[in-house]
Design a protein around this motif. Structure first.
Motif, PDB file in Angstrom:
ATOM      1  N   LEU A 179      40.376 -66.127  28.158  1.00 38.72           N
ATOM      2  CA  LEU A 179      40.177 -64.892  28.861  1.00 38.72           C
ATOM      3  C   LEU A 179      40.428 -63.591  28.271  1.00 38.72           C
ATOM      4  O   LEU A 179      39.247 -62.821  28.572  1.00 38.72           O
ATOM      5  N   SER A 180      40.977 -63.488  27.398  1.00 41.52           N
ATOM      6  CA  SER A 180      41.475 -62.087  26.835  1.00 41.52           C
ATOM      7  C   SER A 180      40.380 -62.131  25.928  1.00 41.52           C
ATOM      8  O   SER A 180      39.886 -61.000  25.512  1.00 41.52           O
ATOM      9  N   GLY A 181      39.685 -63.158  25.133  1.00 43.39           N
ATOM     10  CA  GLY A 181      38.894 -62.989  24.274  1.00 43.39           C
ATOM     11  C   GLY A 181      37.332 -62.601  24.931  1.00 43.39           C
ATOM     12  O   GLY A 181      36.491 -61.814  24.329  1.00 43.39           O
ATOM     13  N   ILE A 182      37.106 -63.031  26.264  1.00 44.86           N
ATOM     14  CA  ILE A 182      35.730 -62.473  26.917  1.00 44.86           C
ATOM     15  C   ILE A 182      36.178 -61.244  27.340  1.00 44.86           C
ATOM     16  O   ILE A 182      35.138 -60.307  27.374  1.00 44.86           O
ATOM     17  N   ALA A 183      37.579 -60.837  27.496  1.00 44.00           N
ATOM     18  CA  ALA A 183      37.429 -59.251  27.835  1.00 44.00           C
ATOM     19  C   ALA A 183      37.299 -58.429  27.007  1.00 44.00           C
ATOM     20  O   ALA A 183      36.756 -57.451  26.978  1.00 44.00           O
ATOM     21  N   SER A 184      37.906 -59.134  25.881  1.00 41.80           N
ATOM     22  CA  SER A 184      37.579 -58.383  24.343  1.00 41.80           C
ATOM     23  C   SER A 184      36.184 -58.261  23.950  1.00 41.80           C
ATOM     24  O   SER A 184      35.507 -57.051  23.594  1.00 41.80           O
ATOM     25  N   SER A 185      35.361 -59.301  24.199  1.00 44.08           N
ATOM     26  CA  SER A 185      33.793 -59.144  23.994  1.00 44.08           C
ATOM     27  C   SER A 185      33.115 -58.177  24.922  1.00 44.08           C
ATOM     28  O   SER A 185      32.243 -57.438  24.710  1.00 44.08           O
ATOM     29  N   ALA A 186      33.574 -58.127  26.197  1.00 44.40           N
ATOM     30  CA  ALA A 186      33.251 -57.075  27.264  1.00 44.40           C
ATOM     31  C   ALA A 186      33.559 -55.809  26.799  1.00 44.40           C
ATOM     32  O   ALA A 186      32.658 -54.867  27.015  1.00 44.40           O
ATOM     33  N   PHE A 187      34.768 -55.545  26.262  1.00 45.88           N
ATOM     34  CA  PHE A 187      35.026 -54.100  25.642  1.00 45.88           C
ATOM     35  C   PHE A 187      34.047 -53.830  24.662  1.00 45.88           C
ATOM     36  O   PHE A 187      33.582 -52.640  24.484  1.00 45.88           O
ATOM     37  N   VAL A 188      33.696 -54.719  23.743  1.00 43.47           N
ATOM     38  CA  VAL A 188      32.570 -54.560  22.621  1.00 43.47           C
ATOM     39  C   VAL A 188      31.270 -54.160  23.140  1.00 43.47           C
ATOM     40  O   VAL A 188      30.674 -53.399  22.621  1.00 43.47           O
ATOM     41  N   CYS A 189      31.052 -54.935  23.946  1.00 42.00           N
ATOM     42  CA  CYS A 189      29.608 -54.788  24.799  1.00 42.00           C
ATOM     43  C   CYS A 189      29.570 -53.393  25.246  1.00 42.00           C
ATOM     44  O   CYS A 189      28.619 -52.713  24.977  1.00 42.00           O
ATOM     45  N   GLY A 190      30.760 -52.949  25.884  1.00 42.88           N
ATOM     46  CA  GLY A 190      30.810 -51.695  26.817  1.00 42.88           C
ATOM     47  C   GLY A 190      30.551 -50.498  25.684  1.00 42.88           C
ATOM     48  O   GLY A 190      29.840 -49.662  25.959  1.00 42.88           O
ATOM     49  N   ASN A 191      31.271 -50.787  24.588  1.00 40.74           N
ATOM     50  CA  ASN A 191      31.167 -49.357  23.616  1.00 40.74           C
ATOM     51  C   ASN A 191      30.024 -49.665  23.058  1.00 40.74           C
ATOM     52  O   ASN A 191      29.387 -48.361  22.624  1.00 40.74           O
ATOM     53  N   LEU A 192      29.380 -50.386  22.475  1.00 42.88           N
ATOM     54  CA  LEU A 192      27.958 -50.589  21.953  1.00 42.88           C
ATOM     55  C   LEU A 192      27.077 -49.897  23.132  1.00 42.88           C
ATOM     56  O   LEU A 192      25.923 -49.236  22.707  1.00 42.88           O
ATOM     57  N   SER A 193      27.006 -50.200  24.403  1.00 49.28           N
ATOM     58  CA  SER A 193      26.056 -49.784  25.393  1.00 49.28           C
ATOM     59  C   SER A 193      25.971 -48.450  25.295  1.00 49.28           C
ATOM     60  O   SER A 193      25.050 -47.655  25.507  1.00 49.28           O
ATOM     61  N   THR A 194      27.421 -47.772  25.175  1.00 50.90           N
ATOM     62  CA  THR A 194      27.408 -46.288  25.348  1.00 50.90           C
ATOM     63  C   THR A 194      26.645 -45.623  24.175  1.00 50.90           C
ATOM     64  O   THR A 194      26.106 -44.324  24.434  1.00 50.90           O
ATOM     65  N   ARG A 195      26.187 -46.253  23.196  1.00 47.69           N
ATOM     66  CA  ARG A 195      25.276 -45.595  22.119  1.00 47.69           C
ATOM     67  C   ARG A 195      24.091 -45.670  22.622  1.00 47.69           C
ATOM     68  O   ARG A 195      23.286 -44.698  21.996  1.00 47.69           O
ATOM     69  N   PHE A 196      23.685 -46.352  23.747  1.00 50.21           N
ATOM     70  CA  PHE A 196      22.117 -46.311  24.283  1.00 50.21           C
ATOM     71  C   PHE A 196      22.054 -45.770  25.505  1.00 50.21           C
ATOM     72  O   PHE A 196      20.865 -45.581  26.319  1.00 50.21           O
ATOM     73  N   LEU A 197      23.139 -45.302  26.102  1.00 46.19           N
ATOM     74  CA  LEU A 197      23.083 -44.741  27.521  1.00 46.19           C
ATOM     75  C   LEU A 197      23.403 -43.523  27.786  1.00 46.19           C
ATOM     76  O   LEU A 197      24.308 -42.757  27.010  1.00 46.19           O
ATOM     77  N   SER A 198      22.799 -42.694  28.683  1.00 41.54           N
ATOM     78  CA  SER A 198      23.643 -41.209  28.914  1.00 41.54           C
ATOM     79  C   SER A 198      24.567 -41.289  29.425  1.00 41.54           C
ATOM     80  O   SER A 198      25.124 -42.544  30.001  1.00 41.54           O
ATOM     81  N   THR A 199      25.338 -40.086  29.573  1.00 35.70           N
ATOM     82  CA  THR A 199      26.609 -40.203  30.370  1.00 35.70           C
ATOM     83  C   THR A 199      26.526 -40.536  31.768  1.00 35.70           C
ATOM     84  O   THR A 199      27.237 -41.300  32.151  1.00 35.70           O
ATOM     85  N   ALA A 200      25.388 -39.999  32.402  1.00 37.95           N
ATOM     86  CA  ALA A 200      25.098 -40.365  33.995  1.00 37.95           C
ATOM     87  C   ALA A 200      24.899 -41.824  33.906  1.00 37.95           C
ATOM     88  O   ALA A 200      25.527 -42.611  34.862  1.00 37.95           O
ATOM     89  N   SER A 201      24.125 -42.469  33.029  1.00 41.25           N
ATOM     90  CA  SER A 201      23.636 -43.818  33.118  1.00 41.25           C
ATOM     91  C   SER A 201      24.895 -44.804  33.016  1.00 41.25           C
ATOM     92  O   SER A 201      24.944 -45.655  33.453  1.00 41.25           O
ATOM     93  N   THR A 202      25.814 -44.076  31.982  1.00 35.48           N
ATOM     94  CA  THR A 202      26.982 -45.080  31.781  1.00 35.48           C
ATOM     95  C   THR A 202      27.971 -45.266  32.978  1.00 35.48           C
ATOM     96  O   THR A 202      28.124 -46.671  33.348  1.00 35.48           O
TER      97      THR A 202
END
Length: 330
Positions: A31-54
């Motif tokens: 469960l914690s590993g899945i949460a960590s993977s979501a954390f990674v995906c969230g950080n990576l997605s912010t590089r491709f999204l604008s502030t409003a889109s985030t």
């Protein structure tokens, strides 16, 4: 922010209700590993999204998780007669009046139950098991370390090595990926072999190492090396939660109590370490040691580590009563 603390707590309680004790530590790790993977995906997605889109994407994902929960997850409570937290066997509260509840809810059978146990009830729960009390101490100092490090590290690295937001993001991604791999791959193997108590001590030991490494960082690449220690220190939280879940009855998870203690540490930690960081990064520092506040965070980790060495796993409580015929809910 209102539900931020309750969602992980309820998720852990749900897993504990539906997973056998022998596999619970591995399940918490996954469960914690899945949460960590979501954390990674969230950080990576912010590089491709604008502030409003985030914010829009975050809200959409939250709605999707709500729909998934309502459609696919079944309530783990089998008995329709919900047990009230901290109630005596006669169904009456131990305390009087306002000390026990702020509101009453009418159940299907016409019975009312209280929803806000007092501080005395929480102390009663902690005293019901020595192991539970020790885990509460570990949880307090672990959370003190976690929030204290987050409150101080970015200011420290920016002042010491002129880190910018991209370097901070890289560190978080490295830490998240290492933690995800460890929890999804290593923890299901190590938890049955070593046991929760030993694995908790291992995780807290490397927590101390990685914090102390931050405090004495002598060049810019040292923080990246310290971030990779998440491969080992991520064991702490799932193991601690697994130990706690086994100290009470199957319908009486104490995750809420531990989360409350952690939240209290989250409140006071920035009040301690943020001013200390500002002091030692300024010209008014009593002595030259920019990472002194980070080292103090490491001392909090060391207290948690020492306490974890004293934990001796006791057999789970067979009865639902934990203190003076009291029931304890999540």
């Amino acid at each position: 922010m209102v539900c931020e603390g309750s969602v992980p707590c309820l998720a852990l309680a749900y897993v504990a209700d539906n997973v056998p004790e022998g596999r619970r530590a591995s399940a918490f790790g996954i469960l914690s590993g899945i949460a960590s993977s979501a954390f990674v995906c969230g950080n990576l997605s912010t590089r491709f999204l604008s502030t409003a889109s985030t914010f829009q994407v975050s809200a959409s994902v939250a709605i999707a998780s709500l729909v998934y929960m309502r459609v696919f997850l079944q309530d783990s409570i089998i008995d329709e007669q919900l047990t009230a937290p901290i109630l005596t066997s006669t169904g009456k509260p131990k305390g009087k009046g306002k000390a026990y509840a702020t509101n009453e809810i009418q159940s299907k059978n016409g019975k009312t139950f209280k929803s806000a146990p007092s501080m005395e009830d929480m102390l009663c729960l902690l005293k019901s098991s020595v192991t539970l009390s020790q885990a509460a101490v570990v949880a307090f100092f672990y959370s003190l370390r976690e929030v204290g490090l987050h409150a101080s590290l970015m200011y420290y690295l920016k002042a010491r090595f002129h880190f910018n937001k991209d370097q901070f993001a890289d560190m978080m991604v490295i830490s998240g990926i290492a933690g995800t791999i460890s929890q999804l791959v290593l923890m299901p193997i190590l938890a049955p072999a070593l046991g929760e108590a030993r694995l908790l001590a291992v995780g807290l030991f490397f927590t101390c190492v990685h914090v102390f490494l931050y405090s004495i960082a002598w060049t810019f690449w040292v923080p990246y090396v310290a971030a990779m220690f998440s491969v080992l220190y991520v064991f702490s939280q799932p193991c601690m939660r697994s130990i706690v879940s086994k100290q009470v009855g199957s319908c009486e998870q104490a995750q809420g109590c531990i989360s409350g203690i952690s939240s209290f540490a989250n409140v006071i930690s920035p009040l301690i370490f943020s001013p200390l960081t500002a002091l030692f990064l300024s010209e008014r520092a009593p002595f030259h040691f920019p990472g002194f506040s980070i080292m103090c965070v490491g001392f909090a980790s060391m207290i948690a580590f020492i306490q974890s060495l004293m934990i001796r796993i006791t057999p789970p409580i067979a009865s639902e009563k934990v203190c003076d015929s009291s029931y304890v809910d999540a």
